[in-house]
Design an enzyme around this catalytic site. Structure first.
Site, mmCIF file in Angstrom:
data_model
loop_
_atom_site.group_PDB
_atom_site.id
_atom_site.type_symbol
_atom_site.label_atom_id
_atom_site.label_comp_id
_atom_site.label_asym_id
_atom_site.label_seq_id
_atom_site.Cartn_x
_atom_site.Cartn_y
_atom_site.Cartn_z
ATOM 1 N N ILE A 1 0.686 -0.893 -0.055
ATOM 2 C CA ILE A 1 -0.049 -0.033 0.396
ATOM 3 C C ILE A 1 0.827 1.009 -0.190
ATOM 4 O O ILE A 1 1.072 2.050 -0.762
ATOM 5 C CB ILE A 1 -1.115 0.077 1.312
ATOM 6 C CG1 ILE A 1 -2.213 -1.032 0.738
ATOM 7 C CG2 ILE A 1 -1.601 1.829 1.080
ATOM 8 C CD1 ILE A 1 -2.581 -1.627 2.387
ATOM 9 N N ASP B 1 -4.968 3.922 14.931
ATOM 10 C CA ASP B 1 -5.566 2.004 14.317
ATOM 11 C C ASP B 1 -5.913 1.079 15.488
ATOM 12 O O ASP B 1 -5.036 0.580 15.411
ATOM 13 C CB ASP B 1 -4.262 1.522 13.652
ATOM 14 C CG ASP B 1 -2.786 2.213 13.860
ATOM 15 O OD1 ASP B 1 -2.910 3.033 15.480
ATOM 16 O OD2 ASP B 1 -2.105 1.875 13.712
ATOM 17 N N THR C 1 4.140 -8.847 -0.068
ATOM 18 C CA THR C 1 4.627 -10.288 -0.293
ATOM 19 C C THR C 1 3.257 -11.029 -1.159
ATOM 20 O O THR C 1 4.230 -11.342 -2.324
ATOM 21 C CB THR C 1 4.154 -11.033 1.556
ATOM 22 O OG1 THR C 1 5.220 -10.342 1.753
ATOM 23 C CG2 THR C 1 4.377 -12.672 0.985
#
Lengths: 518, 518
Positions: free
Chosen positions: B203, B262, B209
């Protein structure tokens, strides 16, 4: 990744609530390295605009950018043109909101940026909700409350009067039939004080002051018109909703409403008073079991906040804790209430609680500006007919008929009398229940709908006597109102006050009322 | 007011992000006594749906109700039909959100309702943001974090394997070139443990991965396909984004992103591990000045949270605090990294830091399930060629070419060498800077773009030697990458470590990195 690209404008029919939403295809969004709610600067040769990104896989193709009609208009695009888009930074107000979430106290400048971005549509619905929730969760101190009020004033319209002494009155509402303002404004204006009163329409109640006043005269004035009325007559009663005083509040309330939290209530009320130039303010806090404020202790806490915030804003503020156990006067519903107020102003009727409350509130304002025996002075102005004369001046100035009579105010033709089924005294008269019945009958939209009471708390009642009449413009709605009356414990008649109020058999739900009218 | 009415359906092209938005004319909204974000139940003869109200004065006329294509489809409407609408209650999850704002601890049932309404689109953007902000502002304890994980699992898809021992690996990310998973998965699977690995795409970095693995094999598998691969080979490396594990997180992250908060990070990571049935988990926490976690103290606090939450969820969890001061290995960018990993698996190259890290992480998992000398065992599996063999099995099972060679992995044809301008040693090698250069060169979208390093920290350098090569698929992007390289202090060569790191001349801005990859 690139942070710029050319896209073809596509005009879409979108309801964006005034926000500059732009729609980008997922593939282009990936190329730009952006997500939903990222910001894009859109440039044409002459103009530019920062849009809030929504991402789609279907509405626009790769290579296109979807624009609402209002965004297209701002950019002067007809659709089909190539525009340059560039990734923009998030507005810095997001950083301030984040700081508030962390518990940091915000400065005036920071709050101003947030309020400005809110009004200008630069923040998303979720970002604005985040601010409101942060204020609720972390609290706001007096400095922040004052900053919010001032920022809301700065980002809205202002009324600039030449008058020296500008006073104002506010009620936190919640009491059925509370037409006090229709008396306070002419009494105060007749005494030579300026009172540029803005009012709200009903949201959860049967009538707001703007609805009541509208049965007497036009209330949808523009701010320039309002100014002329006050310059000429010292007073006015207009709907605040279209004046663009503190417009940020209309946005914040959207976030507060579903959660019934209201950290911005006081800053927003005071902003609207500040925006019309008020220097002296009396706040009515109706208190009692049927009111928004249930106890005198709670009312005092609220009063403290109003007074302290007023001081910060240069508005000398006093509060009146008033009896909120039952409706004010006998009439509930726009036309019925306007008629009752006019009858009182014309001294055809003496409605004791209504007159007492109006004279106290006007009297407090009189004493705040240095007049003696305020309550007595207010009663004198009412009883002398000066208040009626002033009200007719205001009605004329706002574009109504100066000679209006109570009989000319149309009430609903469909009526239902509710009759006492036993002798006794009135033990309760439930504000919320009466509002519900009046709303079911059509209030506030059907102006002639409502409830007329014949009995108030502790009045004696004989079997077969009329307790109240429900009025409706449409027979279908009268039927509905009857059902609502039967479902609710609106009025209670008994021998004596029963000591047992309620049996609690399971975990009760105690709801604080959310104050939308402000 | 009435709480029901008949309206004519009008189908609109609306982007509503999966929410059942319905558009009502202002006049009808007033009649119904509703506001924006109120809920309306819309009924046809056979079907019904609860919509979130948006109010308009222009998009639909009085008497109409605007429906998105997806709402119309759910209700089986073509447009033009009369539908009954009725005012609905707000969902009770709003009450739970309000309670959290007030600081109340939420039960599993309450959290489940919120998460379910989030996934089903019953909450507006602002209401979801309110929940996220309440969690951030009031904090969430271990019980609530576990409830969130479990509710996210329950509202998503699950992988149900017949395998007995299911292990997993997670990295909080942030390190350029970190292709460790491409080694850990085959090593662990070759030892007979099941490792159903889901990964994210980049992002903010140059490659996730999933991007790296995609240079070797397809990674966009459906959950049934993933299951077959793991049943057959013990391992997999697939993209987690399309599997619908913990789909609530995709919604919550939208609210977290603009504010870079978050609170749901850990519950969301652990939910995805729980959803694939993991029983043992190693979490890699790269730590250092260039990493997301800057200090060993911070890393320990984070590790504590992971371990405790894991215990609650029945996932035995250990953390590895690893060196995050510089990129892992020499290659950065999807194709370059896949090539490097394959060369290491084929024992053509020994990339010391990469092999050491992979062996430690695999070794920890081995010891967690009772195997001795985990690190040594991992190295043996790698050096024996068993890991390569296993990787080729996985590649084949996922639909790739089993015989793939490093040379077959295409890298960008446009290259630029960066040459040392002096003798010295490498003093710094900036993760964020290298990621920026690789992204400017086209990573992760252009798979062949990236950066190949020749030197790492503390390596000796002679003037004129190559420090690194930038690869791009498009010459225009190579130009841009060159500019980005020149603007950033990507790599530093000097005589000795300078003691002065930075002069602070004004109030500095210290930013915590927001972790989107999870």
């Amino acid at each position: 990744m690139c942070d710029k690209m050319m896209l073809k404008a596509k005009i879409l029919e979108l309801e964006t609530g005034g926000k500059p939403i732009v729609i980008v295809n997922k593939e282009d969004a990936e190329d730009l390295g952006i997500r939903g709610l990222s910001r894009l600067v859109i440039k044409t040769k002459e103009r530019k605009l920062t849009g809030i990104v929504n991402i789609t896989t279907s509405i626009v193709e790769k290579g296109e950018i979807g624009l609402s009609e209002s965004v297209a208009k701002t950019l002067n695009l007809a659709g089909g043109e190539e525009v340059e888009v560039e990734v923009a930074k998030f507005p810095s107000s997001l950083q301030h909101i984040k700081n508030k979430i962390k518990g940091k106290k915000l400065s005036y400048e920071e709050i101003f940026e947030i309020v400005k971005d809110t009004v200008e549509g630069n923040l998303s619905e979720g970002e604005i909700a985040s601010f409101v929730v942060a204020l609720e969760a972390k609290g706001l101190d007096l400095d922040e409350a004052a900053s919010l009020s001032l920022a809301m004033v700065e980002t809205g319209k202002k009324l600039e009067l030449k008058k020296k002494i500008i006073v104002d009155k506010h009620s936190i509402g919640g009491i059925a039939g509370d037409k006090t303002t229709l008396l306070v404004v002419p009494i105060v204006a007749a005494a030579g004080l300026a009172i540029p009163k803005t009012s709200s329409r009903a949201i959860t109640g049967a009538a707001g002051t703007a609805d009541r006043a509208e049965a007497l005269m036009p209330v949808n004035l523009r701010i320039e018109e309002m100014k002329k009325v006050v310059e000429k007559t010292n007073g006015c009663i207009v709907w605040g909703g279209a004046l663009h005083l503190a417009p940020a509040d209309d946005v914040f309330i959207q976030a507060e409403y579903p959660l019934t939290i209201d950290p911005l209530l006081l800053p927003s009320i005071m902003a609207k008073k500040k925006a019309v130039g008020s220097k002296f303010l009396v706040v009515d806090i109706p208190t009692g079991r049927g009111a928004k404020t249930k106890t005198i202790g709670d009312a005092n806490l609220l009063a403290k906040d109003f007074i302290e915030l007023g001081t910060r804003l240069g508005i000398k503020t006093q509060c009146a804790i008033t009896d909120g156990e039952q409706p004010i006067g006998y009439a509930v519903g726009p036309a019925l209430e306007a008629r009752e107020a006019l009858e009182v102003l014309m001294r055809r009727k003496n409605v004791q609680d209504l007159v007492d409350k109006a004279a106290h509130l006007a009297g407090i304002l009189f004493e705040m500006v240095g007049k003696r025996n305020g309550y007595k002075l207010a009663l004198e102005i009412l009883n002398s007919g000066k208040a009626e004369k002033k009200m007719r001046e205001i009605i004329a100035a706002q574009g109504g008929c100066e000679k209006i009579t109570p009989e000319e105010i149309q009430v609903g033709e469909n009526k239902l009398d509710i009759i006492a089924e036993r002798d006794g005294i009135v033990l309760w008269l439930n504000n919320a229940g009466i509002n519900e019945v009046a709303r079911a009958a059509g209030s506030p939209k059907d102006r002639g709908a409502g409830v007329l009471l014949y009995k108030k708390l502790n009045d004696k009642v004989s079997k077969g006597e009329k307790l109240l009449t429900i009025y409706a413009e449409k027979s279908r709605k009268l039927e509905r109102a009857k059902e609502v009356f039967e479902e609710n414990n609106v009025i209670g008649v008994g021998d004596r006050r029963e000591m047992l109020i309620q049996e609690v058999k399971e975990v009760p739900l105690h709801k604080k009322t959310f104050i939308l009218e402000r």
